[in-house]
Write an enzyme that holds these catalytic residues in place. Sequence first.
Site, PDB file in Angstrom:
ATOM      1  N   ARG A   1       1.101  -1.287   0.017  1.00 31.89           N
ATOM      2  CA  ARG A   1      -0.075   0.558   0.565  1.00 31.89           C
ATOM      3  C   ARG A   1       1.021   1.452  -0.036  1.00 31.89           C
ATOM      4  O   ARG A   1       1.684   1.312   0.262  1.00 31.89           O
ATOM      5  CB  ARG A   1      -1.005   0.384   0.972  1.00 31.89           C
ATOM      6  CG  ARG A   1      -0.283   0.386   2.793  1.00 31.89           C
ATOM      7  CD  ARG A   1       0.293   1.774   3.449  1.00 31.89           C
ATOM      8  NE  ARG A   1       0.250   1.920   4.724  1.00 31.89           N
ATOM      9  CZ  ARG A   1       0.518   1.271   5.681  1.00 31.89           C
ATOM     10  NH1 ARG A   1      -1.510   2.221   5.760  1.00 31.89           N
ATOM     11  NH2 ARG A   1       0.986   2.171   6.516  1.00 31.89           N
TER      12      ARG A   1
ATOM     13  N   ASP B   1      -1.895  -0.128  13.274  1.00 33.65           N
ATOM     14  CA  ASP B   1      -3.145   0.474  14.363  1.00 33.65           C
ATOM     15  C   ASP B   1      -3.366  -0.319  14.621  1.00 33.65           C
ATOM     16  O   ASP B   1      -4.152  -0.273  15.977  1.00 33.65           O
ATOM     17  CB  ASP B   1      -3.678   2.000  13.153  1.00 33.65           C
ATOM     18  CG  ASP B   1      -3.237   3.220  12.901  1.00 33.65           C
ATOM     19  OD1 ASP B   1      -1.896   3.297  13.291  1.00 33.65           O
ATOM     20  OD2 ASP B   1      -3.909   3.966  11.927  1.00 33.65           O
TER      21      ASP B   1
END
Length: 239
Positions: free
Chosen positions: A26, A193
């Site tokens: 990504r 995260d």
Amino acid sequence: AGVNVKYQISEHPTGRCAVLITGHDRSLVTKLDAANHFTVSHLEDADNWKLVEKSQVVYSAGFFLTVSVDSMLKVSKHCAAKDKIYCLNLSAPFLCQFFKDQMKSVLPFTDIVFGNETEAAAYAENNSLDTTDVKEIAKCIAMLPKENGSKSRTVVITQGKDPVVVVSEGQVTEYPVESLTPDQIVDTNGAGDAFVGGFLAQLIQKKPISVCVKCGIWAATKIIQRSGCSLPEVMDFQA
């Protein structure tokens, strides 16, 4: 339960982030806008500061180093003085390179440092550590000067499919991660995260570091098997 948000209202438009997924990789394109204009005055509001005073654990992404170091220092110094836990994420290699002075100012008040292997390597390169070994880099960060001497600094470095490296109480421990086949991986965005979220969810319950890491791995493993930052309906984590 839930999230109690206390946004600072800005004259600038809300920030945006485009996430580009190519296979298992990504990249991000961001336009910070309002997020780039946070000021410490928002923390100094009496009602907002009460929330800081009530908190026992505070977490900040390293990206905030580019916006309001004064805010980070105000909160982290409070945590150090009150024997609370302040957590910081290295967040991105460029922060270790171009904002290392800002990072260096906050680290003495930081109790837990999160990062991945790429960020750890960038930290080492830009702070003349003369090593590329993740375990040694984590140990060096753990041994940096610390304002609150009542507890040692914990450093947690994730390495994708390789074991999570943790330095706690001066000891290095490696935690294996769950192996996934390539076809099980849908979207790697949010893995870091999710790991921190799982870790902190156990930390605030005063669970041992081993359980915190295990939950972090569980959360990250779940998130990368789903499109977008979504969660399964059933939370089946077992300590």
